[in-house]
Design a protein around this motif. Structure first.
Motif, PDB file in Angstrom:
ATOM      1  N   CYS A  31     -55.166  63.209 -38.953  1.00  0.00           N
ATOM      2  CA  CYS A  31     -56.084  63.535 -37.860  1.00  0.00           C
ATOM      3  C   CYS A  31     -56.698  62.232 -37.328  1.00  0.00           C
ATOM      4  CB  CYS A  31     -57.167  64.472 -38.382  1.00  0.00           C
ATOM      5  SG  CYS A  31     -58.590  64.591 -37.310  1.00  0.00           S
ATOM      6  N   TRP A  34     -60.989  61.945 -37.966  1.00  0.00           N
ATOM      7  CA  TRP A  34     -61.632  61.626 -39.243  1.00  0.00           C
ATOM      8  C   TRP A  34     -60.648  61.176 -40.321  1.00  0.00           C
ATOM      9  CZ3 TRP A  34     -66.477  61.277 -38.114  1.00  0.00           C
ATOM     10  CH2 TRP A  34     -67.051  62.126 -37.177  1.00  0.00           C
ATOM     11  N   CYS A  36     -58.324  63.036 -41.597  1.00  0.00           N
ATOM     12  CA  CYS A  36     -57.951  64.135 -42.508  1.00  0.00           C
ATOM     13  C   CYS A  36     -56.426  64.291 -42.516  1.00  0.00           C
ATOM     14  CB  CYS A  36     -58.566  65.454 -42.078  1.00  0.00           C
ATOM     15  SG  CYS A  36     -60.087  65.298 -41.139  1.00  0.00           S
ATOM     16  N   CYS A  50     -56.270  70.074 -37.141  1.00  0.00           N
ATOM     17  CA  CYS A  50     -56.857  69.599 -38.391  1.00  0.00           C
ATOM     18  C   CYS A  50     -57.538  70.757 -39.113  1.00  0.00           C
ATOM     19  CB  CYS A  50     -57.863  68.493 -38.081  1.00  0.00           C
ATOM     20  SG  CYS A  50     -58.683  67.900 -39.556  1.00  0.00           S
ATOM     21  N   CYS A  53     -61.689  69.439 -39.251  1.00  0.00           N
ATOM     22  CA  CYS A  53     -62.527  69.318 -38.041  1.00  0.00           C
ATOM     23  C   CYS A  53     -61.933  70.066 -36.844  1.00  0.00           C
ATOM     24  CB  CYS A  53     -62.769  67.846 -37.704  1.00  0.00           C
ATOM     25  SG  CYS A  53     -61.307  66.990 -37.120  1.00  0.00           S
TER      26      CYS A  53
HETATM   27 ZN   LIG Z   1     -59.871  66.062 -38.834  1.00  0.00          ZN
END
Ligand SMILES: [Zn+2]
Length: 290
Positions: A31, A34, A36, A50, A53
């Protein structure tokens, strides 16, 4: 890959998308917000979401296909045609092959592909025996340059300069009529001018400090000994070039012929892209189907 295998593996848009997604998954999709990992895959939107988020990114984002509206199949066909043939394709020829109405998007696609072909090799520094020479490659004058007076000789706008470097190794007991060296990697880099600083900077980026460098004894090369293990600068007569700098000379001759053949409308601005394609193919000539 030949045309039969290519058509069997990528017959429709869906097969290209599936293959492309498998490649992205293998690299690991992260992602961009962030960092992820392990996102959901939304098949009907062709995007990743994601799990944490809920940020969405398209299958194309972060790749050479980003911002392109052309079908995946066009990209695959273009990659196939550009990489599987020894010659090259002009954007106009690709447009005909793909049967697309507009020239501009096809031209942009080919430019992006040639750009990434160069990025692939920019990371690699040449080492061992390295030959270096420069080439003047004739191009058309770009529109914005047309009003300026035409300079002659070395500073001419029609003769952009490129540094050509290749990595090679000596062959023990070469057969009669064969080259004394075997060539490995080749790079061709468009440079602004032939000043010693410019050449040194290019060598610094692209040649490993452990390399043994051979050039002619021209002034712009005079400081290169500072950057490599050893630097052999020698006066080279034209007839001795095949012996002392065999591979750069073959490469320069071949690329000039190719550009004249296929891309005779070439302007300075895009020269690096064509050199990228030439080097990409040259560096992968023993890779076969891979
Ligand atoms: Zn994310």
């Amino acid at each position: 890959m030949n045309i039969i295998k290519f058509s069997a593996q990528f017959p429709v848009e869906k097969s290209c998308i599936e293959h492309f997604k498998a490649q992205r998954d293998a690299c690991g999709v992260v992602c961009p917000k962030w960092g992820c990992v392990h996102p959901y895959w939304l098949q009907n939107k062709l995007c990743y979401e994601c799990k944490q988020c809920h940020h969405r990114q398209s299958l194309r984002s972060g790749t050479v296909l980003e911002n392109s509206k052309l079908p995946f199949m066009y990209w695959y066909a273009a990659m196939h045609l550009l990489t599987s043939t020894k010659k090259s394709y002009s954007a106009a020829e690709l447009q005909r092959q793909l049967g697309h109405k507009r020239y501009q998007p096809i031209w942009e696609m080919v430019c992006k592909l040639r750009d990434v072909m160069g990025k692939r090799y920019n990371l690699y520094q040449l080492t061992d025996e390295v030959e270096l020479d420069n080439a003047f490659i004739a191009t058309l004058i770009a529109e914005e340059e047309k009003d300026k007076p035409l300079k002659r000789g070395i500073g001419s706008q029609r003769q952009p300069k490129a540094v050509v470097v290749n990595e090679s190794s000596f062959v023990e007991n070469p057969k009669p009529g064969k080259k004394p060296k075997r060539v490995n990697h080749l790079k061709m880099l468009v440079i602004e001018d032939l000043r010693a600083d410019t050449i040194s900077k290019t060598v610094n980026e692209h040649v490993n400090p452990k390399a043994e460098l051979t050039t002619n004894d021209a002034t712009p090369y005079s400081k290169l000994f500072e950057q490599v293990k050893s630097h052999h600068a020698q006066a080279i007569k034209k007839e001795d070039l095949p012996k002392t700098l065999p591979w750069v000379n073959i490469a320069i001759g071949n690329v000039k012929r190719l550009l004249l053949d296929v891309h005779h409308q070439l302007t300075n601005e895009y020269l690096q892209y064509y050199l990228n394609e030439f080097c990409y193919k040259f560096n992968r000539r023993y890779f076969g189907d891979a």
